[in-house]
Design an enzyme around this catalytic site. Sequence first.
Site, PDB file in Angstrom:
ATOM      1  N   HIS A  70       0.720  -1.124   0.066  1.00 36.58           N
ATOM      2  CA  HIS A  70       0.127  -0.171   0.025  1.00 36.58           C
ATOM      3  C   HIS A  70       0.741   1.201  -0.104  1.00 36.58           C
ATOM      4  CE1 HIS A  70      -3.679  -2.307   0.963  1.00 36.58           C
ATOM      5  NE2 HIS A  70      -2.775  -3.012   1.473  1.00 36.58           N
ATOM      6  N   ASP A 160      -8.718  -4.945  -2.507  1.00 31.27           N
ATOM      7  CA  ASP A 160      -7.953  -5.252  -1.021  1.00 31.27           C
ATOM      8  C   ASP A 160      -8.425  -4.206  -0.072  1.00 31.27           C
ATOM      9  OD1 ASP A 160      -5.987  -6.720   0.320  1.00 31.27           O
ATOM     10  OD2 ASP A 160      -5.064  -5.100   0.172  1.00 31.27           O
ATOM     11  N   HIS A 240      -2.843 -12.374   1.533  1.00 34.77           N
ATOM     12  CA  HIS A 240      -2.767 -12.703   2.841  1.00 34.77           C
ATOM     13  C   HIS A 240      -3.402 -13.738   3.637  1.00 34.77           C
ATOM     14  CE1 HIS A 240      -6.088 -10.163   2.930  1.00 34.77           C
ATOM     15  NE2 HIS A 240      -5.668  -9.081   2.549  1.00 34.77           N
ATOM     16  N   ASN A 286      -5.346  -6.781   9.424  1.00 41.17           N
ATOM     17  CA  ASN A 286      -6.349  -7.502   8.847  1.00 41.17           C
ATOM     18  C   ASN A 286      -6.093  -8.307   7.603  1.00 41.17           C
ATOM     19  OD1 ASN A 286      -9.131  -8.328   8.369  1.00 41.17           O
ATOM     20  ND2 ASN A 286      -9.582  -6.798   7.163  1.00 41.17           N
ATOM     21  N   ASP A 313       2.230  -7.104   2.308  1.00 40.14           N
ATOM     22  CA  ASP A 313       0.935  -6.412   2.850  1.00 40.14           C
ATOM     23  C   ASP A 313       1.448  -4.989   3.582  1.00 40.14           C
ATOM     24  OD1 ASP A 313      -1.556  -5.408   3.136  1.00 40.14           O
ATOM     25  OD2 ASP A 313      -2.542  -7.138   4.396  1.00 40.14           O
TER      26      ASP A 313
HETATM   27  O1  DOR Z   1      -4.178  -4.655   7.718  1.00 44.36           O
HETATM   28  C1  DOR Z   1      -4.765  -4.325   6.436  1.00 44.36           C
HETATM   29  N1  DOR Z   1      -4.214  -3.176   6.229  1.00 44.36           N
HETATM   30  N2  DOR Z   1      -5.376  -5.249   5.858  1.00 44.36           N
HETATM   31  C2  DOR Z   1      -6.070  -4.822   4.725  1.00 44.36           C
HETATM   32  O2  DOR Z   1      -6.752  -5.506   4.157  1.00 44.36           O
HETATM   33  C3  DOR Z   1      -5.595  -3.193   4.404  1.00 44.36           C
HETATM   34  C4  DOR Z   1      -4.610  -2.730   5.171  1.00 44.36           C
HETATM   35  C5  DOR Z   1      -4.756  -1.121   4.705  1.00 44.36           C
HETATM   36  O3  DOR Z   1      -5.046  -0.662   3.778  1.00 44.36           O
HETATM   37  O4  DOR Z   1      -4.289  -0.577   5.727  1.00 44.36           O
HETATM   38 ZN    ZN Z   2      -3.413  -5.203   1.743  1.00 47.90          ZN
END
Ligand code: DOR
Ligand code: ZN
Length: 440
Positions: A70, A160, A240, A286, A313
């Site tokens: 991200h 996602d 994940h 998550n 992730d």
């Molecule tokens: O922990 C997470 N953070 N899981 C996700 O699916 C999204 C992500 C986020 O964009 O911060």
């Molecule tokens: Zn993600």
Amino acid sequence: MDLIIKNGHIVDPSQGIDFIGCVHIKNGLIIRIEKAVSAVMPEITPPEITKVIDASGLYIFPGLFDMHTHLREPGFEYKETIKSGTRAAVRGGFTSVCCMPNTKPVNDNETVTEFIVKKSLSEGFCNVFPIGAITKRQEGSELAEMGMMKDAGCVAFSDDGRPVGDSLLMRRALEYSKVFSSPIISHAEDLSLSNDGVMNEGYLSTTLGLRGIPAASEVIAIKRDIELAALTGGRLHIAHVSTAGGVRAIREAKRDGIAVTAETCPHYFHLTEAEAVGYNTAAKVNPPLRTIKDVEAVRQGLIDGTIDVIATDHAPHHRDDKICEFDGAAFGISGLETAFSLSFALVKEGVLPLNELIEKMTIRPSQILKLNKGTLKDGADADIVIVDLNKDFIIDPEQFVSKGKNTPFGGRRLSGLPVMTLCKGMVKYHFNNSIIMDGI
Ligand code: DOR
Ligand code: ZN
């Protein structure tokens, strides 16, 4: 311009290479790999023509490839930018990252995709491959313009951060995935079962008084998407994976010949729900951290090939999004700068051989996305990481160049440090000038 990286232990699973040798680079491309110690000496090579990096005692891998990052730009630049995120990537040994579409605006059209591509070219430290949204605004009600986004540079599609709750829409997305030959990446979660939970559901969530997310929330969603992949023949990739049931479902699907691949992340093979004790928001993620049985199953999935890829992730958040009560904290772990050493721990523990680990962090994700990356083959871009596998260090989030310092791994002693990262033959990261370079 020539560049030679000499005398390093080269591991390139895409060609079955595992020997000490030299990598020759010309105009940003790999032109040759040579076994054995090179006789090339800087004094006999005109320095204006050839630069030499001495990798004696070090390992040379294809630059790592993260298919799940991200970068937060556009819209959440206070959490991360393309510049800070890709800087974190090269510090972590990654030369390619795929960025998820949950930005503001969502990457659900070619204008946003083009913005990301352009900004990455002008400000990025490594290759950036955008992932487009499956549904408009990731709202789960209408398919986004996948074709236009593909033409603009998207390499896969995913909502996602959220699942695609509507099974018919997921079916359509998988049908389109065949037309575009791009995978659909499933954030596998049944939101009705998650029920606004904040950690794994079990005895511990009850004692902490926190709402739980049952493993079934992930397993049911994985099973649905596998059924839809079987129905459509579309290309499904599960993001994940965190549960034993999820690993089992993917293993069976692969056995049945269904076109499914899967990834997990270092926190799912190192940590359990116990990290949440003390309401430690750094461990709120998550899908949530699960039980020791799940950790063991995820490791088994990596060993037997059920899980193809290790992704980060990387989910950077601002301090203010984490320094709050557990219920209100953001989900996510900043992962780019710890992923390699955490994954290398599996090699040290005897869980995976080194070449299999490197495969899961280079050529496998690249193959899944049909890109010519993650390889040191002749003619490929010279995307390379040089790693000191013997270097011990302690994870200090304050040293992260990512804006997101949110990690539950702070203070952990690890080994395996990326010391130099090159993209298209250019040095993009160099640890403490630790490697001697002649002619540079
Ligand atoms: O922990 C997470 N953070 N899981 C996700 O699916 C999204 C992500 C986020 O964009 O911060
Ligand atoms: Zn993600």
